[in-house]
Design a protein around this motif. Structure first.
Motif, short mmCIF file in Angstrom:
data_model
loop_
_atom_site.label_atom_id
_atom_site.label_comp_id
_atom_site.label_asym_id
_atom_site.label_seq_id
_atom_site.Cartn_x
_atom_site.Cartn_y
_atom_site.Cartn_z
N UNK A 1 26.45 -2.46 35.44
CA UNK A 1 26.84 -3.39 34.37
C UNK A 1 28.20 -3.00 33.79
N UNK A 2 29.08 -3.99 33.67
CA UNK A 2 30.33 -3.83 32.92
C UNK A 2 30.20 -4.61 31.63
N UNK A 3 30.60 -3.99 30.52
CA UNK A 3 30.58 -4.67 29.22
C UNK A 3 31.94 -4.54 28.57
N UNK A 4 32.46 -5.64 28.06
CA UNK A 4 33.76 -5.62 27.38
C UNK A 4 33.70 -4.71 26.16
N UNK A 5 34.84 -4.11 25.85
CA UNK A 5 34.90 -3.21 24.70
C UNK A 5 34.99 -3.96 23.37
#
Length: 615
Positions: free
Chosen positions: A260-264
């Motif tokens: 999973x990639x999550x925006x900062x």
């Protein structure tokens, strides 16, 4: 060890073949205790097996013992191995029985008829081969008399290579490599999956070529069941504003997924730049800035007929000229300005100029635009010059000269226009622009005007070498990494495209902001990494390394004399670089006698070195 219930034996993670447990009497047999070991038949190198156990039982006729202790000994193992037979006591403390050699408090523990305790074991073995563990229950009060014993042999085989996912990142889908941390409305995003194949090689799975085994799920953090897209590429829409964007990525046949990639941060709204071609045409009439309001490029419009494009301006007539890159603070409309180049004002005949008219030539200038009311004029005609400065520039000089180089008188109309009377010859119009004071004054509150690095920071910002850590801070005392320093060097040299397309370093991934910079630096002989397979991009950069990078950027010029600093020996990799830097005025050291080669280089020091060496 503290007192604990029997949690005996193995914590090995390899192949284990159990020999039959022995029942021995006290002295020469008959004590009535047995060991039972439960372990798998096969394990692989570094496999952590948590299902093993050991059980100590006392038969109905077992003799009581108040000071029993379990002894554990590895009697056979591959050379250089470190087996782990882990057991956890009642205090939650884990012990490696293969190292401590016993289980139970030093004074022993009581056992008697009917004793039946099972302890879980975790096994791990780090090398191929056979491991044999011997277990004994001894009576400490009777000279360590053996009450029961058993042994296990473990056969460990090589670990089966497994292809596995390493990470997922999101980059700008337009250029294909700029990392994205906070997406913006209108931005095209691409999810890149980094994986490790069975042969140990690193592969990047992106949007091209399409991998049919890859799957994607774009969604909001607060609405994971609302699927926004299932392709590797996703364009952020206006209804994403204020929400945190995520993407799950997985690849069939690879372990470790989904990742999973999550925006900062929540999606931001980009500024909309509308282009009015003002009689011409442009490929796209709407552009978007990045999250910082920066527009990197502007298109060149076209117009039928005899017209030259003069640039983009903030008004349809007049206004300020805008060149890219430019930082916007609001939605803006830009207008194309044109100069007619189809001939003079002579009579009919298809627009041919009069034979008595003379040519007016306008030389190109940097920092602004100059337009004349006609490209030809008759002697005695009044010609109007319109001057428009680019953002951050002001007009310095404006001259008109005749064919003999003599100046023609100009009249300033105080509205950005000037007039002159056409002489009986051709003329040349020349303008020079300079940067305005507003452009050269930094907005960083932590860079005082009297700081030694002020001019260096201004140079770095104006030339696109680096920007501040925010709109108002530069962080001059902040530490720079190797990746940042190489990127600064690359940008200061015009951001040239590297010849190679594949990085030799496993820790320099496609899509990282420093990817091209590192490839370029390797090709130029500026760096060869910290090893043949590693660049260590996140490692701090020392003063010695920065001086060496700069010296190599200048093609490692020869030096004369020795180092004037007591802490720079004559035979280090950076000796000649420091001598060159000192002789060239790049640095004067941290004192009259020291250079501090191992000190970490700050952002202020790095831009100062670059400024002195390259500006």
């Amino acid at each position: 060890m503290k007192r604990r219930l029997l949690s005996v034996f193995l914590s090995m993670c390899m192949v284990l073949t159990l020999l039959s447990a022995a029942v021995l009497a006290a002295g020469d047999g008959g004590a009535g205790y047995t060991f039972e070991v439960n372990a798998p038949a096969e394990l692989t190198v570094n496999q952590e097996y948590t299902g093993a156990s050991v059980t100590l039982k006392g038969s109905d006729g077992a003799e009581s013992c108040q000071a029993a202790l379990i002894k554990v000994q590895i009697t056979q193992s591959p050379e250089g191995s470190s087996p782990r037979i882990m057991a956890t006591d009642t205090q939650g403390q884990a012990w490696n029985l293969a190292e401590v050699g016993q289980w139970g408090p030093p004074e022993g523990f009581p056992v008697a008829a009917g004793y039946d305790v099972t302890t879980g074991l975790t096994l791990t073995f780090d090398k191929e081969g056979e491991y044999t563990a011997a277990f004994q229950l001894v009576d400490l009060s009777n000279g360590n008399a053996v009450l029961a014993e058993a042994s296990c042999t473990v056969n460990v085989t090589a670990e089966e290579p497994v292809a596995k996912l390493s990470s997922v990142s999101v980059v700008d889908g337009t250029d294909g490599f700029t990392p994205v941390t906070v997406p913006a409305v209108g931005q095209k995003l691409t999810a890149n999956i980094t994986a490790i194949d069975k042969d140990g090689s690193t592969v990047v799975i992106g949007s091209y070529p399409v991998n049919p085994d890859a799957s994607y799920k774009w969604y909001y953090e607060d609405s994971p069941d609302t699927v926004l897209g299932t392709e590797p590429v996703y364009t952020v829409t206006s209804d994403n504003t204020g929400k945190v964007l995520c993407v799950d990525a997985d690849v069939s046949g690879y372990a470790g997924g989904p990742l999973t990639w999550k925006a900062e941060g929540a999606v931001v709204r980009l500024y909309v730049i509308t282009l009015d071609a003002n009689g011409g045409t442009v490929p796209s009439s709407v552009l978007y800035t990045d999250a910082e309001g920066v527009l990197d490029s502007l298109p060149t419009p076209t117009r039928s007929g005899s017209y030259d494009f003069d640039g983009w301006y903030t008004a349809s007539s007049g206004g300020g000229r805008i060149t890219a890159p430019h930082t916007f603070t609001e939605d803006t409309t830009l207008y194309a300005h044109w100069s007619y180049s189809g001939g003079g004002s002579g009579g009919g005949g298809g627009g041919n100029s009069s034979s008595s008219s003379y040519a007016i030539t306008v030389e190109k200038a940097t920092g602004g635009a100059v337009k004349v009311s006609s490209t030809r004029a008759d002697k005695g005609d009044t010609v109007t010059i319109t001057v428009t400065s680019d953002s951050g520039y002001v007009l310095d000089t404006l001259t008109v000269t005749d064919k003999n180089g003599d100046k023609v008188a100009l009249t300033d109309r105080n509205d950005g226009t000037y007039t002159f009377t056409m002489p009986g010859s051709k003329v040349t119009v020349q303008a020079a622009f300079v940067k305005s004071e507003a452009q050269t004054t930094l907005s960083f509150t932590d860079v005082p005007a009297d700081a030694y690095y002020y001019d260096a920071v201004r140079w770095a910002v104006e030339n696109g070498v680096t920007t501040g850590t925010s709109a108002t801070t530069f962080a001059p005392d902040g530490v720079c990494t190797r990746a940042q320093v190489v990127t600064f060097l690359w940008r200061a040299n015009g951001s040239p495209a590297p010849t190679a397309a594949v990085s030799p370093f496993a820790d320099v991934s496609v899509g990282s902001y420093y990817y091209d910079a590192v490839l370029w630096a390797v090709e130029q002989g500026i760096t060869s990494g910290t090893s043949t397979t590693a660049f260590s991009p996140e490692a701090s950069c020392t003063r010695a390394q920065v001086a060496t990078f700069l010296w190599r950027t200048e093609s490692s010029p020869a030096v004369s004399g020795g180092a004037s600093f007591a802490d720079v020996a004559d035979n280090t990799y950076y000796t000649n670089a420091v001598i060159w830097a000192a002789n060239s005025g790049v640095t004067s050291g941290t004192s009259a006698t020291t250079f501090s080669p191992d000190a970490v280089c700050t952002r202020a020091q790095i831009v100062t070195f670059l400024y002195r060496a390259l500006a």
